[in-house]
Structures are given as C-alpha cells and as structure tokens.
Design a protein around this motif. Structure first.
Motif, mmCIF file in Angstrom:
data_model
loop_
_atom_site.group_PDB
_atom_site.id
_atom_site.type_symbol
_atom_site.label_atom_id
_atom_site.label_comp_id
_atom_site.label_asym_id
_atom_site.label_seq_id
_atom_site.Cartn_x
_atom_site.Cartn_y
_atom_site.Cartn_z
ATOM 1 N N GLY A 100 60.561 -3.479 18.146
ATOM 2 C CA GLY A 100 61.477 -2.352 18.057
ATOM 3 C C GLY A 100 61.418 -1.467 19.283
ATOM 4 O O GLY A 100 62.447 -1.077 19.847
ATOM 5 N N GLU A 101 60.215 -1.154 19.734
ATOM 6 C CA GLU A 101 60.061 -0.297 20.913
ATOM 7 C C GLU A 101 60.599 -0.983 22.165
ATOM 8 O O GLU A 101 61.237 -0.335 23.012
ATOM 9 C CB GLU A 101 58.589 0.056 21.092
ATOM 10 N N LEU A 103 62.965 -3.368 22.355
ATOM 11 C CA LEU A 103 64.427 -3.432 22.314
ATOM 12 C C LEU A 103 65.050 -2.084 22.634
ATOM 13 O O LEU A 103 66.090 -2.013 23.299
ATOM 14 C CB LEU A 103 64.898 -3.901 20.941
ATOM 15 N N ARG A 104 64.421 -1.021 22.159
ATOM 16 C CA ARG A 104 64.942 0.312 22.461
ATOM 17 C C ARG A 104 64.967 0.551 23.976
ATOM 18 O O ARG A 104 65.965 1.033 24.527
ATOM 19 C CB ARG A 104 64.089 1.374 21.762
ATOM 20 N N LEU A 216 70.579 -5.867 16.705
ATOM 21 C CA LEU A 216 69.942 -5.538 15.436
ATOM 22 C C LEU A 216 70.645 -6.232 14.275
ATOM 23 O O LEU A 216 70.003 -6.705 13.327
ATOM 24 C CB LEU A 216 69.926 -4.024 15.231
ATOM 25 N N TYR A 233 62.238 1.109 16.782
ATOM 26 C CA TYR A 233 63.536 1.208 17.442
ATOM 27 C C TYR A 233 64.098 2.621 17.368
ATOM 28 O O TYR A 233 64.729 3.098 18.311
ATOM 29 C CB TYR A 233 64.536 0.218 16.839
#
Length: 276
Positions: A100-101, A103-104, A216, A233
């Motif tokens: 998540g981190e 992809l952010r 997502l 994310y």
C-alpha cells in the motif's frame, strides 16, 4: 526452433554468456518465462511476450517512480532479461502495508506529459488482445476510447450495447482530470511477488498514466488485500466505490475476450452495479 530454444538463444546473445540451466516458470500464461542459472552462479529471468522492449521501458519507469520491480539487465525485440526477485509464499500483514505504501508513492510520482497526460507512448497487448494507449487530454475520454469501445466488436450484442451506453455516459461517472498516476496496469495477486510475507516486487506491467484507483480496482477484483493495505495506501477520493466497478470492467472484458463465456457473468454483474 521452438519458443523455449528461441528465448534461450536470444538471452545468451544478450548476456554474452551461455546459461548452464533453463527452467520454465509457472504463471506465464501469455508469454513463456524461463529462470536461467548462469555459470557465474547468478539466476536471472528471461521472457518473451508481445513486446519485450516496451516491457523493459515500463519496468524502468516504475523503478523511477519508486516501485519495487526487477532490474532490467537487457532487452531486445524478442527477449527481456531481468533480475530474479526472491519469492516464497504470499503477502502477510506487514507485506500488505508495504504494498500500500509503495503504490501510494508510485501513484504520486510525477512524469506524465502535460498536454495529453492519460495514456502511454506505446500500445501494448495481453496476448492476442490489443491494448491501445494513445494519449488523451481527459481521463473519461481515454477510458471510453482506449478501454471500453475497443472491445465492442468482440462482445455479444447485448453486452456491447450496455458497454457502449456506459462509454457514451462516461463523463457522468469519472473525474475529468485526476492526477495522472503511473499505473502498473495489470495489478493482480499473481503479479505481486512476496518473500517470507514481505513485498518482493511487482512483475508483468502493462503501464499507462491514469487514475490510481485503477490499480486498486484490479487488485480487489481477483483477491482480497489485507486490511493493512488500505492503511498503507491511505484514503481514497469520495465516490471511489462507484468508480471501482467501472475500472474493474476493463480487466473483466479482457478476460472475456481471452478466456471466453465463463466471464460473461462477471461483465454483466459489473454493468449491473454500474447501472447501465
């Protein structure tokens, strides 16, 4: 010469060394993938595919945007040779947070052209299914013209009419100019490698610039990311639930075209959720 021998020969040419062992890897549904053990003791991955040079450019772009991806070692029109990432099992807990981190960060990285930011410099393909990527100035226009309408000639007439209705109304459903995030483009669990529960990296991209929610949506279509993923994310823009079905429609259409009527129900169900 069969495909295995061709890729092996091309990889040896690119590396200027003859691998001592080649092992086909599972999961290469649309292109042959080989693990090559080199005389140096190093293991690398070689694959064919529709356009290996384009895939190499996508991997480099993802790396520049902060994504964990295999390092490109060499590429030609017929073969891509890249780093072999460690892999053992699937993501767990902290691994989902890492994804998540990452992809952010990837989705927030700048890099899209200013005038027509949505798209990619090259067209691509999922096997026999073309992926047109011609850049467009607005996001709804790109989604309608590059992701929905190209499938119309390949669909049963009742589905085609519903998809065309959505394409004609797309301005009502999608934001005109979301931040143009660099998308992986084929982000399902099989393309997310893990090692001892932690994120190892992403493979098999089909990149373009667009709404980050697309990645997502794909990730949630064929799997259920752990709750840590959402924490990593961060919050999504209001209305994401309605947009998710629209973004999931694209991979559903691809699967219908690639694999046949078994995906008819998925496409129809998403169109029901969208309300067309």
């Amino acid at each position: 010469m069969d495909e295995t021998a061709r890729i092996l020969a091309e990889a040896a040419r690119l590396l200027e060394i003859t691998p001592r062992r080649a092992e086909p890897l599972a999961g290469g549904d649309l292109s042959l993938v080989l693990a090559l053990d080199l005389p140096t003791g190093e293991r690398v991955i070689a694959k064919g595919g529709p356009r290996p040079e384009i895939e190499a450019r996508m991997l480099r772009a993802l790396a520049e945007a902060g994504a964990r991806v295999p390092k490109v070692i060499a590429a030609s029109r017929g073969c891509l040779v890249m780093e072999a990432l460690p892999q053992s099992g699937g993501l767990r807990g902290a691994g989902w947070l890492e994804l998540g981190e990452m992809l952010r960060r990837q989705h927030r990285a700048a890099g899209a052209p200013d005038e027509a930011p949505y798209g990619w410099p090259d067209d691509y393909a999922f096997g026999p299914v073309p992926i047109p990527n011609a850049a467009r100035p607005t996001w709804p226009e790109f989604w309608a013209e590059a992701r929905l309408r190209p499938s119309l000639p390949e669909l049963p007439a009742p589905l085609a009419r519903r998809v065309e209705t959505l394409a004609a109304q797309i301005d009502e459903h999608l934001p005109p100019r979301p931040f143009p995030s660099l998308l992986h483009g084929d982000l399902w669990a099989g393309n997310v490698l893990a090692d001892r529960g932690h994120l190892s990296g992403l493979i098999d991209p089909a990149c373009y610039y667009g709404d980050g929610e697309v990645d997502l949506a794909m990730l949630h279509l064929f799997g259920a990311p752990g709750p840590e993923f959402a924490a990593g994310y961060g919050a999504l823009e209001p209305g994401w639930q309605a947009r998710r079905a629209i973004y999931q429609l694209w991979p559903a259409l691809v699967h219908l075209r690639l694999l046949g009527s078994g995906y008819h129900g998925m496409v129809a169900g998403l169109l029901d959720r969208i309300g067309v």
